[in-house]
Structures are given as C-alpha cells and as structure tokens.
Design a protein around this motif. Structure first.
Motif, PDB file in Angstrom:
ATOM      1  N   SER A 169       0.839  -1.207   0.000  1.00 39.88           N
ATOM      2  CA  SER A 169       0.000   0.000   0.000  1.00 39.88           C
ATOM      3  C   SER A 169       0.876   1.260   0.000  1.00 39.88           C
ATOM      4  O   SER A 169       0.521   2.265  -0.616  1.00 39.88           O
ATOM      5  CB  SER A 169      -0.981  -0.003   1.171  1.00 39.88           C
ATOM      6  N   LEU A 170       2.028   1.205   0.675  1.00 39.84           N
ATOM      7  CA  LEU A 170       2.926   2.375   0.673  1.00 39.84           C
ATOM      8  C   LEU A 170       3.543   2.588  -0.703  1.00 39.84           C
ATOM      9  O   LEU A 170       3.622   3.714  -1.195  1.00 39.84           O
ATOM     10  CB  LEU A 170       4.041   2.183   1.716  1.00 39.84           C
ATOM     11  N   ILE A 171       3.956   1.493  -1.354  1.00 41.20           N
ATOM     12  CA  ILE A 171       4.565   1.615  -2.683  1.00 41.20           C
ATOM     13  C   ILE A 171       3.523   2.096  -3.699  1.00 41.20           C
ATOM     14  O   ILE A 171       3.815   2.894  -4.584  1.00 41.20           O
ATOM     15  CB  ILE A 171       5.200   0.272  -3.123  1.00 41.20           C
ATOM     16  N   LYS A 172       2.289   1.661  -3.504  1.00 44.97           N
ATOM     17  CA  LYS A 172       1.218   2.122  -4.401  1.00 44.97           C
ATOM     18  C   LYS A 172       1.016   3.638  -4.257  1.00 44.97           C
ATOM     19  O   LYS A 172       0.804   4.342  -5.246  1.00 44.97           O
ATOM     20  CB  LYS A 172      -0.073   1.357  -4.098  1.00 44.97           C
ATOM     21  N   ILE A 173       1.088   4.143  -3.051  1.00 42.60           N
ATOM     22  CA  ILE A 173       0.982   5.596  -2.845  1.00 42.60           C
ATOM     23  C   ILE A 173       2.109   6.289  -3.612  1.00 42.60           C
ATOM     24  O   ILE A 173       1.892   7.260  -4.346  1.00 42.60           O
ATOM     25  CB  ILE A 173       1.068   5.966  -1.338  1.00 42.60           C
ATOM     26  N   TRP A 192       5.659  -5.585 -10.172  1.00 43.79           N
ATOM     27  CA  TRP A 192       5.745  -6.233  -8.854  1.00 43.79           C
ATOM     28  C   TRP A 192       4.452  -5.984  -8.057  1.00 43.79           C
ATOM     29  O   TRP A 192       3.899  -6.892  -7.448  1.00 43.79           O
ATOM     30  CB  TRP A 192       6.955  -5.675  -8.084  1.00 43.79           C
ATOM     31  N   LEU A 193       3.961  -4.735  -8.104  1.00 44.07           N
ATOM     32  CA  LEU A 193       2.752  -4.387  -7.359  1.00 44.07           C
ATOM     33  C   LEU A 193       1.547  -5.195  -7.847  1.00 44.07           C
ATOM     34  O   LEU A 193       0.685  -5.591  -7.060  1.00 44.07           O
ATOM     35  CB  LEU A 193       2.478  -2.879  -7.496  1.00 44.07           C
ATOM     36  N   MET A 194       1.517  -5.443  -9.151  1.00 41.65           N
ATOM     37  CA  MET A 194       0.362  -6.110  -9.745  1.00 41.65           C
ATOM     38  C   MET A 194       0.415  -7.632  -9.617  1.00 41.65           C
ATOM     39  O   MET A 194      -0.547  -8.314  -9.953  1.00 41.65           O
ATOM     40  CB  MET A 194       0.229  -5.728 -11.226  1.00 41.65           C
ATOM     41  N   SER A 195       1.537  -8.173  -9.169  1.00 35.33           N
ATOM     42  CA  SER A 195       1.634  -9.624  -9.012  1.00 35.33           C
ATOM     43  C   SER A 195       2.035  -9.947  -7.579  1.00 35.33           C
ATOM     44  O   SER A 195       2.980  -9.354  -7.049  1.00 35.33           O
ATOM     45  CB  SER A 195       2.696 -10.167  -9.978  1.00 35.33           C
ATOM     46  N   LEU A 196       1.327 -10.858  -6.957  1.00 32.44           N
ATOM     47  CA  LEU A 196       1.656 -11.188  -5.567  1.00 32.44           C
ATOM     48  C   LEU A 196       2.796 -12.204  -5.478  1.00 32.44           C
ATOM     49  O   LEU A 196       3.244 -12.557  -4.402  1.00 32.44           O
ATOM     50  CB  LEU A 196       0.417 -11.715  -4.843  1.00 32.44           C
ATOM     51  N   GLU A 197       3.268 -12.651  -6.647  1.00 35.67           N
ATOM     52  CA  GLU A 197       4.251 -13.732  -6.695  1.00 35.67           C
ATOM     53  C   GLU A 197       5.693 -13.225  -6.685  1.00 35.67           C
ATOM     54  O   GLU A 197       6.595 -13.877  -6.209  1.00 35.67           O
ATOM     55  CB  GLU A 197       4.072 -14.554  -7.995  1.00 35.67           C
ATOM     56  N   ILE A 202      15.613  -7.584  -1.020  1.00 37.28           N
ATOM     57  CA  ILE A 202      15.833  -6.951   0.284  1.00 37.28           C
ATOM     58  C   ILE A 202      14.540  -7.033   1.079  1.00 37.28           C
ATOM     59  O   ILE A 202      13.466  -6.707   0.575  1.00 37.28           O
ATOM     60  CB  ILE A 202      16.263  -5.472   0.125  1.00 37.28           C
ATOM     61  N   ARG A 203      14.672  -7.472   2.315  1.00 36.43           N
ATOM     62  CA  ARG A 203      13.495  -7.641   3.169  1.00 36.43           C
ATOM     63  C   ARG A 203      12.762  -6.304   3.333  1.00 36.43           C
ATOM     64  O   ARG A 203      13.349  -5.346   3.864  1.00 36.43           O
ATOM     65  CB  ARG A 203      14.004  -8.126   4.523  1.00 36.43           C
ATOM     66  N   PRO A 204      11.508  -6.217   2.884  1.00 38.77           N
ATOM     67  CA  PRO A 204      10.781  -4.948   3.024  1.00 38.77           C
ATOM     68  C   PRO A 204      10.601  -4.556   4.495  1.00 38.77           C
ATOM     69  O   PRO A 204      10.353  -5.413   5.343  1.00 38.77           O
ATOM     70  CB  PRO A 204       9.414  -5.234   2.400  1.00 38.77           C
ATOM     71  N   ILE A 249       6.705   8.000   8.045  1.00 35.83           N
ATOM     72  CA  ILE A 249       6.987   6.624   7.645  1.00 35.83           C
ATOM     73  C   ILE A 249       7.971   6.674   6.487  1.00 35.83           C
ATOM     74  O   ILE A 249       7.710   7.320   5.479  1.00 35.83           O
ATOM     75  CB  ILE A 249       5.694   5.917   7.177  1.00 35.83           C
ATOM     76  N   GLN A 250       9.103   6.012   6.639  1.00 32.37           N
ATOM     77  CA  GLN A 250      10.083   5.970   5.552  1.00 32.37           C
ATOM     78  C   GLN A 250      10.263   4.530   5.086  1.00 32.37           C
ATOM     79  O   GLN A 250      10.384   3.620   5.902  1.00 32.37           O
ATOM     80  CB  GLN A 250      11.429   6.534   6.024  1.00 32.37           C
ATOM     81  N   THR A 251      10.258   4.325   3.765  1.00 30.02           N
ATOM     82  CA  THR A 251      10.548   2.998   3.229  1.00 30.02           C
ATOM     83  C   THR A 251      11.254   3.159   1.885  1.00 30.02           C
ATOM     84  O   THR A 251      11.634   4.272   1.508  1.00 30.02           O
ATOM     85  CB  THR A 251       9.271   2.128   3.148  1.00 30.02           C
ATOM     86  N   PHE A 252      11.476   2.040   1.190  1.00 32.31           N
ATOM     87  CA  PHE A 252      12.188   2.078  -0.091  1.00 32.31           C
ATOM     88  C   PHE A 252      11.426   1.217  -1.086  1.00 32.31           C
ATOM     89  O   PHE A 252      10.734   0.272  -0.701  1.00 32.31           O
ATOM     90  CB  PHE A 252      13.619   1.551   0.092  1.00 32.31           C
ATOM     91  N   PHE A 253      11.537   1.565  -2.362  1.00 35.33           N
ATOM     92  CA  PHE A 253      10.879   0.771  -3.396  1.00 35.33           C
ATOM     93  C   PHE A 253      11.536  -0.606  -3.450  1.00 35.33           C
ATOM     94  O   PHE A 253      12.710  -0.745  -3.085  1.00 35.33           O
ATOM     95  CB  PHE A 253      11.011   1.471  -4.762  1.00 35.33           C
ATOM     96  N   PRO A 254      10.796  -1.648  -3.896  1.00 34.87           N
ATOM     97  CA  PRO A 254      11.376  -2.988  -3.933  1.00 34.87           C
ATOM     98  C   PRO A 254      12.675  -3.037  -4.733  1.00 34.87           C
ATOM     99  O   PRO A 254      12.826  -2.332  -5.734  1.00 34.87           O
ATOM    100  CB  PRO A 254      10.288  -3.837  -4.594  1.00 34.87           C
ATOM    101  N   VAL A 255      13.600  -3.863  -4.251  1.00 29.06           N
ATOM    102  CA  VAL A 255      14.890  -4.039  -4.925  1.00 29.06           C
ATOM    103  C   VAL A 255      14.865  -5.422  -5.565  1.00 29.06           C
ATOM    104  O   VAL A 255      14.557  -6.411  -4.897  1.00 29.06           O
ATOM    105  CB  VAL A 255      16.048  -3.924  -3.909  1.00 29.06           C
ATOM    106  N   PHE A 256      15.130  -5.489  -6.871  1.00 27.78           N
ATOM    107  CA  PHE A 256      14.980  -6.742  -7.612  1.00 27.78           C
ATOM    108  C   PHE A 256      16.319  -7.430  -7.866  1.00 27.78           C
ATOM    109  O   PHE A 256      17.359  -6.766  -7.911  1.00 27.78           O
ATOM    110  CB  PHE A 256      14.282  -6.457  -8.952  1.00 27.78           C
ATOM    111  N   PRO A 257      16.301  -8.763  -8.067  1.00 23.68           N
ATOM    112  CA  PRO A 257      17.551  -9.505  -8.292  1.00 23.68           C
ATOM    113  C   PRO A 257      18.401  -8.917  -9.424  1.00 23.68           C
ATOM    114  O   PRO A 257      19.626  -8.853  -9.308  1.00 23.68           O
ATOM    115  CB  PRO A 257      17.060 -10.916  -8.646  1.00 23.68           C
ATOM    116  N   PHE A 258      17.763  -8.441 -10.516  1.00 25.55           N
ATOM    117  CA  PHE A 258      18.551  -7.965 -11.658  1.00 25.55           C
ATOM    118  C   PHE A 258      19.389  -6.710 -11.350  1.00 25.55           C
ATOM    119  O   PHE A 258      20.287  -6.348 -12.097  1.00 25.55           O
ATOM    120  CB  PHE A 258      17.650  -7.710 -12.889  1.00 25.55           C
ATOM    121  N   GLU A 259      19.110  -6.053 -10.238  1.00 23.52           N
ATOM    122  CA  GLU A 259      19.874  -4.852  -9.900  1.00 23.52           C
ATOM    123  C   GLU A 259      21.291  -5.191  -9.430  1.00 23.52           C
ATOM    124  O   GLU A 259      22.147  -4.310  -9.319  1.00 23.52           O
ATOM    125  CB  GLU A 259      19.134  -4.034  -8.835  1.00 23.52           C
TER     126      GLU A 259
END
Ligand code: ZN
Length: 312
Positions: A169-173, A192-197, A202-204, A249-259
């Motif tokens: 929900s935070l990333i969607k905002i 990523w947001l559109m798929s729950l899989e 990095i641990r959110p 509230i501070q967070t970071f966008f998801p970090v993916f393996p390809f990075e």
C-alpha cells in the motif's frame, strides 16, 4: 534547495537533508491540507481512461470509482487520480485496509479523521474514542498502569494486519504521485505491485517516527527520492517518505535480483520531514522499525503509548 519554515531550523534535520541531497534527488512530492474537501485536485494521466497500473483502457476497464492518491483514513479528502481503473482500485483496497489496521491505534490517539470524517474507534481490550469536545475516553483501563497526574503509560495491541500488504500500500501511494513523464521508469515496480508472486531481494520494512503529540502537522506529505546516477554505494534506487499528524513513515521501493546488489543498506539516510524542522521539539522522538515481508496475518503487536499533560 530552499526551505521555508516559520521555526528556527533544526540543525540535525538540516544536516540530514544535506547528506540526503548528496546521493538522492527528489523526483516528486505532494502536500495536502488535511480534511480539506473544498480544493479538489485530480492527478491526470496523459491518455484519458488508461490505467497506469494494469495498462488497460476504457471500455475494457471502468473508471467509475474515486481513487484517492493517499488513503482517506490519513486525512486526504481532496487529492485523487484519474489513472486508476476500478479493478485496480479494488485490488489495492485490500492493501490499504492492512495499512489502516496497522495505523488504527495511532490514528485514534492523534485524532486523524477517517472516511466518515470521524476519529476511528480503537477497541482491543482497551477501548479508545474521542468525543465532540476532543476529549479522549479510555475504557477497560487496566489497574496495573503507571498512573500519575501528569503522565500515563500503557501498552496497546495493534489490530491484526498483513505486513506485506502494508508495504504494497505504501509503494502504491508512491507510484500514484510520480508524474506521468517519468512513470515509465518504474515499470518493474508496477509489475511487482500487480503480481503477488514476484520476489524482491531486500526484506521490506519501514522506519516509523512518532513526534510529540502536542505539535502535529495539518499537512499530509509524501515525497519520492531517486539515487543520483553517479552514486556507486549500494543503496536503494528509490526512497519514499510519508508524513501526517505526528508521524513519519520511511521505506524504499522494492529491490529486484537484476539490480545485482550483494549487500545493501535499506535506510541510507534519515529523510527529514516538516515535523523535524521544528526546533521546539521538547520531547524526544520515538523510532521503530517494522518488518513487512510476511504475507500472513500477524496480530497482537504491542505499542507502548505515553500520554503527557501539555502544561509545563
Ligand atoms: Zn487497472
């Protein structure tokens, strides 16, 4: 960068801001007056009736629902978007509900007005509600509380919530406030947001700051920062900060393996908010770290609450 503030600038916040600006640049930000239902604003997509998230267009998908860019339960009554279709709106509401659950006791204590323009009622052994005269009523008060005339401390249990949905929900905002010209740079995040899989490496988690309850802000603010191109340190590409009432509230966008990161510090900087710029912070801030990787419901997390009398 220009900072406008009526307060003397807090040195620590200023130094944090300088360090942040060495490695990150601001991509987008919004500021909303809390509970203002008069000045409606709509963030628009370039193509009319095309969904930013699922990329589908009308008439395949409908756009009848009003999509709040920041959830209504945080006090946003006027900022909406026209690029979120009804299907996605429904899909995201499951995430938003979990953010509401996590924040419920704090929103009650800080009188954040919900969708019905009321302070939400928190009921979980202790029952807290606020009356029309802004007085809090706490019932089922346990006998063993530390209780003095000026200060009470008590522990409340949060409503149950799904941590991973809170993160979503935070990333969607964040994805909703990024402007149309650069949203294409965030396609992986949208997928990523559109798929729950989909996996992230990095641990959110989120960093939570609670400021003194006697100096709340009446603005809801959200800002997105991107790592500058010349930065080689292993830090997340995108950071998000959301602040309202007495909270940040501070967070970071998801970090993916390809990075290609091997190790990464998820909170490379403390992002200061307008709440930090107040030099008159007499009481100290409280910090917390909440992990958001589990996709099962957790319950009964404990929050320690301290209420102090305002008079010196
Ligand atoms: Zn959609």
């Amino acid at each position: 960068m220009k900072i406008k503030s009526n307060y003397p600038i807090n040195e620590e916040a200023f130094s944090n801001l300088q360090k942040l600006s060495e490695e990150y640049e601001i991509i987008d930000s919004i500021e909303i007056q809390e509970n203002d239902s008069n000045n409606k604003r709509v963030l628009k997509g370039t193509k009319e009736k095309e969904c930013r998230f699922c990329k589908k267009q009308f008439p395949e998908v409908k756009f009848k629902n009003v999509s709040h860019t920041i959830p209504e339960f945080l006090g946003n009554k006027n900022l909406t978007s026209d690029f979120e279709c009804d299907n996605c709106n429904k899909y995201f509401s499951a995430f938003e509900n979990e953010l509401a659950n996590l924040l419920l006791p704090l929103n009650t204590l800080s009188s954040t007005k919900n969708k019905k323009n009321k302070t939400p009622k928190f009921k979980n052994k202790l029952e807290i509600h606020q009356d029309d005269k802004n007085v809090f009523h706490i019932t089922n008060f346990p006998d063993d509380l530390i209780n003095s005339k000026k200060e009470i401390n008590f522990i409340i249990e949060t409503a149950s919530y799904i941590p991973e949905y809170v993160y979503r929900s935070l990333i969607k905002i964040g994805l909703s406030i990024i402007n149309e010209e650069i949203i294409k740079n965030y396609n992986e995040t949208i997928e990523w947001l559109m798929s729950l899989e989909q996996n992230v490496i990095i641990r959110p988690c989120l960093a939570f700051t609670i400021f003194p309850f006697n100096s709340p802000t009446d603005k809801i603010r959200c800002a997105i920062f991107d790592r500058k191109l010349n930065v080689t340190r292993q830090i997340p590409k995108t950071l998000l900060i959301l602040s309202y009432k007495n909270f940040a509230i501070q967070t970071f966008f998801p970090v993916f393996p390809f990075e290609g990161f091997t190790e990464l510090s998820p909170f490379p900087h403390v992002i200061p908010t307008a709440l930090d710029l107040n030099n008159n912070l007499k009481n100290k801030k409280e910090y917390g770290l909440i992990y958001l990787d589990k996709n099962i419901r957790v319950k009964g997390e404990k929050i320690e609450v301290n209420i102090r009398s305002v008079e010196e």
